[in-house]
Scaffold this motif. Structure first.
Motif, PDB file in Angstrom:
ATOM      1  N   GLY A 103      -3.234  -2.479   4.252  1.00  0.00           N
ATOM      2  CA  GLY A 103      -3.081  -2.262   5.371  1.00  0.00           C
ATOM      3  C   GLY A 103      -2.554  -0.299   5.940  1.00  0.00           C
ATOM      4  N   THR A 104      -1.928  -0.614   4.460  1.00  0.00           N
ATOM      5  CA  THR A 104      -1.346   0.954   4.215  1.00  0.00           C
ATOM      6  C   THR A 104      -2.626   2.196   4.008  1.00  0.00           C
ATOM      7  N   THR A 105      -2.318   3.390   4.742  1.00  0.00           N
ATOM      8  CA  THR A 105      -3.058   4.602   4.747  1.00  0.00           C
ATOM      9  C   THR A 105      -2.383   5.574   3.311  1.00  0.00           C
ATOM     10  N   VAL A 106      -2.730   5.712   2.095  1.00  0.00           N
ATOM     11  CA  VAL A 106      -2.743   6.594   1.022  1.00  0.00           C
ATOM     12  C   VAL A 106      -3.813   7.570   0.958  1.00  0.00           C
ATOM     13  N   VAL A 146      -8.283  10.307   1.953  1.00  0.00           N
ATOM     14  CA  VAL A 146      -7.436   8.995   2.064  1.00  0.00           C
ATOM     15  C   VAL A 146      -7.986   8.363   2.929  1.00  0.00           C
ATOM     16  N   PHE A 147      -7.290   6.998   2.675  1.00  0.00           N
ATOM     17  CA  PHE A 147      -8.320   5.412   3.181  1.00  0.00           C
ATOM     18  C   PHE A 147      -7.457   4.682   3.426  1.00  0.00           C
ATOM     19  N   THR A 148      -7.635   3.450   3.394  1.00  0.00           N
ATOM     20  CA  THR A 148      -6.894   3.040   3.970  1.00  0.00           C
ATOM     21  C   THR A 148      -7.258   1.559   3.297  1.00  0.00           C
ATOM     22  N   LEU A 149      -5.631   1.146   2.367  1.00  0.00           N
ATOM     23  CA  LEU A 149      -6.172  -0.338   1.258  1.00  0.00           C
ATOM     24  C   LEU A 149      -6.261  -1.491   1.742  1.00  0.00           C
ATOM     25  N   ALA A 197      -3.015   0.488  -5.743  1.00  0.00           N
ATOM     26  CA  ALA A 197      -1.546  -0.012  -4.422  1.00  0.00           C
ATOM     27  C   ALA A 197      -0.793  -0.330  -6.217  1.00  0.00           C
ATOM     28  N   GLY A 198      -0.744  -0.139  -7.162  1.00  0.00           N
ATOM     29  CA  GLY A 198       0.454  -0.408  -7.932  1.00  0.00           C
ATOM     30  C   GLY A 198       0.694   0.935  -8.296  1.00  0.00           C
ATOM     31  N   MET A 199       0.574   1.865  -7.533  1.00  0.00           N
ATOM     32  CA  MET A 199       0.913   3.235  -8.248  1.00  0.00           C
ATOM     33  C   MET A 199       2.241   4.171  -7.007  1.00  0.00           C
ATOM     34  N   GLU A 200       3.025   4.862  -7.541  1.00  0.00           N
ATOM     35  CA  GLU A 200       3.858   4.940  -6.943  1.00  0.00           C
ATOM     36  C   GLU A 200       3.260   6.528  -6.423  1.00  0.00           C
ATOM     37  N   ALA A 201       4.152   7.340  -5.424  1.00  0.00           N
ATOM     38  CA  ALA A 201       4.038   8.466  -4.630  1.00  0.00           C
ATOM     39  C   ALA A 201       4.111   9.695  -5.467  1.00  0.00           C
ATOM     40  N   HIS A 253      -1.241  10.776  -4.118  1.00  0.00           N
ATOM     41  CA  HIS A 253      -0.577  12.178  -3.411  1.00  0.00           C
ATOM     42  C   HIS A 253       0.479  11.538  -2.691  1.00  0.00           C
ATOM     43  N   GLY A 254       0.374  10.674  -2.051  1.00  0.00           N
ATOM     44  CA  GLY A 254       0.928   9.881  -0.492  1.00  0.00           C
ATOM     45  C   GLY A 254       0.725   9.530   0.141  1.00  0.00           C
ATOM     46  N   ILE A 255       1.523   8.021   0.403  1.00  0.00           N
ATOM     47  CA  ILE A 255       1.703   6.851   1.116  1.00  0.00           C
ATOM     48  C   ILE A 255       2.111   6.748   2.341  1.00  0.00           C
ATOM     49  N   HIS A 256       1.404   6.621   3.270  1.00  0.00           N
ATOM     50  CA  HIS A 256       1.540   7.109   4.606  1.00  0.00           C
ATOM     51  C   HIS A 256       1.844   5.646   6.032  1.00  0.00           C
TER      52      HIS A 256
END
Length: 143
Positions: A8-11, A35-38, A52-56, A140-143
């Motif tokens: 549900g998180t957009t990355v 840009v997509f939603t997990l 999903a296991g990565m960090e920004a 690139h980013g976790i939104h």
């Protein structure tokens, strides 16, 4: 322990997708991340799980086996049709994509792989079927 990014998180990611021979098959523009939603099925589940296991800001090379990408190449997806199945005078050439209608309002885009005087061979496999895919990914980013 790495904290997983929840569904549900957009990355946003930048990536370069390559084949075993080094050929680039896809990439994001430098100024435009994907840009997509997990959890929404927008990318391969195996690739999504790795992201999903990565960090920004993190960069990883991820190998997605063919079975977890476009699957194997299947002989069942190759059709050989009589040339008479196509309108007379219609130009058909190797590399051309044709939309073939099957029963029940079912249509598929297929690639012409061979044309002879009497027959046309069509391949309905995805062009990357049977190939392992490598992605150089930067989260690139976790939104």
């Amino acid at each position: 322990m790495v904290k997983r990014i929840p569904a549900g998180t957009t990355v946003s990611v930048h990536y370069i997708g390559t084949l075993d021979n080094g050929r680039i098959f896809d990439s994001t523009p430098d100024d435009e991340p994907l840009v997509f939603t997990l959890g929404c099925g927008e990318i391969f589940p195996a690739l999504e799980a790795e992201i999903a296991g990565m960090e920004a800001g993190e960069v990883r090379n991820l190998v997605i086996p063919s079975a977890q990408a476009y699957g194997p190449r299947l002989d069942a997806n190759i059709l050989k049709l009589d040339r008479s199945s196509f309108p007379e005078g219609r130009e058909i050439r190797v590399g051309q994509k044709l939309v073939i209608e099957f029963g029940g309002n079912n249509a598929r885009t297929m690639m012409v792989t061979e044309v002879t005087e009497g027959a046309v061979t069509l391949d309905g496999n995805h062009p990357l079927a049977g190939l392992d895919l490598t992605f150089a990914v930067k989260l690139h980013g976790i939104h």
